[in-house]
Scaffold this active site. Sequence first.
Site, PDB file in Angstrom:
ATOM      1  CB  VAL A 357      -0.977   0.072   1.202  1.00  0.00           C
ATOM      2  CG1 VAL A 357      -1.983  -1.042   1.184  1.00  0.00           C
ATOM      3  CG2 VAL A 357      -0.237   0.116   2.530  1.00  0.00           C
ATOM      4  CG  ASN A 383      -6.544  -3.602   8.896  1.00  0.00           C
ATOM      5  OD1 ASN A 383      -6.768  -3.373  10.079  1.00  0.00           O
ATOM      6  ND2 ASN A 383      -5.851  -4.664   8.483  1.00  0.00           N
ATOM      7  CB  SER A 435      -3.533   4.216  16.733  1.00  0.00           C
ATOM      8  OG  SER A 435      -2.959   3.937  17.988  1.00  0.00           O
ATOM      9  CE1 TYR A 448       0.441   2.566  14.077  1.00  0.00           C
ATOM     10  CE2 TYR A 448      -0.023   3.310  16.322  1.00  0.00           C
ATOM     11  CZ  TYR A 448      -0.327   2.501  15.238  1.00  0.00           C
ATOM     12  OH  TYR A 448      -1.390   1.633  15.306  1.00  0.00           O
ATOM     13  CB  SER A 450       2.614  12.339  12.761  1.00  0.00           C
ATOM     14  OG  SER A 450       3.709  12.068  13.523  1.00  0.00           O
ATOM     15  CE  LYS A 452      -2.643   3.513  12.666  1.00  0.00           C
ATOM     16  NZ  LYS A 452      -3.253   2.818  11.511  1.00  0.00           N
ATOM     17  CB  ALA A 481      -4.882 -10.112  20.929  1.00  0.00           C
ATOM     18  NE  ARG A 483       2.810  -8.548  11.632  1.00  0.00           N
ATOM     19  CZ  ARG A 483       3.497  -8.669  10.530  1.00  0.00           C
ATOM     20  NH1 ARG A 483       4.328  -9.673  10.385  1.00  0.00           N
ATOM     21  NH2 ARG A 483       3.351  -7.820   9.547  1.00  0.00           N
TER      22      ARG A 483
END
Length: 701
Positions: A357, A383, A435, A448, A450, A452, A481, A483
């Site tokens: 992506v 996602n 998030s 992450y 920024s 999100k 839950a 990885r």
Amino acid sequence: MALNLNALNEPIGPIIRDYSWKDAVLYALGIGSGMDELDYVYEKNLKVIPSFSIAAIFDFLSHIGTKSNVNLSGILHGEQDLIFHQPIPTDGKFVTEGKITHFYDLGQPKGATIVGEGITCDAKGKKLFTNMITLFGKLDGGFGGEAPPKVKIDFPERAPDIIVSERPSPNQPLVYRLSGDLFVLHVDPEFAKMVGFEKPIMHGLCTHGFACRALMKSLVPGQPEKVRRMACRFSKTLYPGIPIDVHIWKIQEGKALWRVINTENQEIVIDNGIFEYGDIPKDEIRFDGKVAVITGAGAGLGRTYALELAKRGAKLVINDFGGSRDGLSSGQASPADKVVQEIKDLGAEAVANYDNVATVQGGESIIQTAIKAFGTVDILINNAGILRDKSFMKMEKDIWQSVEDVHLNGAYHVTRHAFQVMKDKGYGRIIMTTSAAGLYGNFGQTNYSSAKMGIVGLMNTLKLEGEKYNIKINTIAPIAASRLTEDFLPPDLFQKAKPDYVAPLVLFLCADRCPVSGNIYNVGMGFINRAAVYTGKGTVISKGIPRPEDVQNQMSKISDMTNAKIYTHLNEQVGDLFNAFKAPEVKSETPKTGDTKNVADIFKLMPSRFIPEAAQGIDVIFQYTITGNDAGNWSVSIQQNTCTVTQGIHEKPNCTLSMSDIDFMDITQGKLSAMKAYTSGKLKISGDIMKSQLIEKLFKK
Ligand code: NAD
């Protein structure tokens, strides 16, 4: 004569068919019911065999043939998919409306396929069944269109779990044709010979009816109301009088695959059969016929969304690059392939895509995979995700950039191409994934967070650009839950936080009936709440340029969040800014209603005051234009038993109500009757005035 490609998406219908219990009985006799199935042939306690539905609306199939201009000498009924929303009543009216949704080209000399979709309701507008029909035009190939998607249903290797033997009588078509399909191929020996058959052949839909009886007998004996879906492909012709076997494999609770076999030559007469059964929950959310693209669906949350959407009828594109958690390794096909196989094992359709992506080409290719396989995109779930955490001073440019590229740029790359398809068709549902780290902050995740939060900004504007095309975009902040969270969620929480708890919200936001756009939700472990940017009332701190000391002095007013608002458009915020200057001295205690609520609050409350049962069959859009201090425009849309309130002006309202904010508050709080307001000129109504009378019955006092 060529296919009329302009007929694509042109409305067909309403086609109206009145029927009585005798029609239902005649149909049952036509497909082999007799004394041992009195439930279907005796008016006492009569029940209707669900496949009667398609025989009874045979005219719809003819309309697709005529409208598409398919060459009738080469026409065959290729595939049929029926989804039942309600049991079929023993008598009444079928009102069918639909359209041609696709023209596919198999080239010459193979032919073309024409796909039509119709929805049939009863006289009161209650949705009874949806049918998707594929006509095969043997003589119409080579017009330069796209090839149809390749659909393969994987039947289990094992022998069928159930075999039901039937023997249609040599005279079967003579009875069956009285239910509507009078084509002479099924009765006239000379015509049959002329078009290459030994003698008249069975109607494909008559054999389909035999299969429906066999499936019901085996899976929902005596309960036709529990049949939820019956799909198949007609693959060979059959002569009347030849015995058939219906082979049935139960593949999961409520779902079976089936075929019809000619027992004389072992040919598969009907293939790719799907039969779904069980109680029809009144409010079930379904995705039949919808195409969903999910990025990063090879594991974790994306995989769960994919399986749940497939169980409810969607066709899936499973994208997954298959790299490591930090995105640094090369990709692998296995995660996407595995999920595609899991979906096929459920008897649903899916194709894999392994693109990244984070690249422009990747985004385009993901959407192209959907177009090639299924012809469209209805749902997109952004996602895919990676993590590369570092405290800010260790956040080198490549670590920063790679995370931005997958999350924020990835959402841009894929959504751009999907958005074009959705705009063209006037329908779309998009989910963005943010998030809590972005919404509220988290140590070591500046990259992450920024990305999100950038996704939230992307949604804020895209919801406005998509509004008039019925494209709804919402954002979730999941906790689950996977990885990505295995080394950060405590072990006991990790056990409790299955992705299955997130999927229900995502499916609801992907549904036709989704009432919201532009919202953010935290979701996980069975808990959901809405997150939003609230803006305080603020204050004008000076008539000229203020001094820093003025700011200091007014800090409590500046920071006060009492009666804070959620804005859905930049203009609303700018409007309030100007209003603050217009009347800086006027306190908000305008002598209105004595109630603390304002107009916007009333509109916010409307969906919770809505009475869905009162809205059966009602499809209306009200536009409210409110003047005064609390001025604004809101549209209230009542469709499919849901109420959606949107700030702004709707393009095509049925009825417009204009009044002052004070009168609006008085009417909604029961202090002024709507009739009195109308006759005294306080309330002005334009458009369909009669529709305004519905308002009282649609909302609780
Ligand atoms: P996951 O690692 O199980 O799944 C993410 C999937 O995305 C993986 O299968 C991965 O191969 C795929 N992927 C990664 N980079 C890709 C790329 N460039 N192109 C295509 N596919 C790619 O993680 P998950 O927890 O299921 O996360 C799903 C989403 O939810 C992510 O966007 C994540 O940031 C977000 N999220 C998750 C949580 C949580 O608690 N799990 C919390 C907040 C946000």
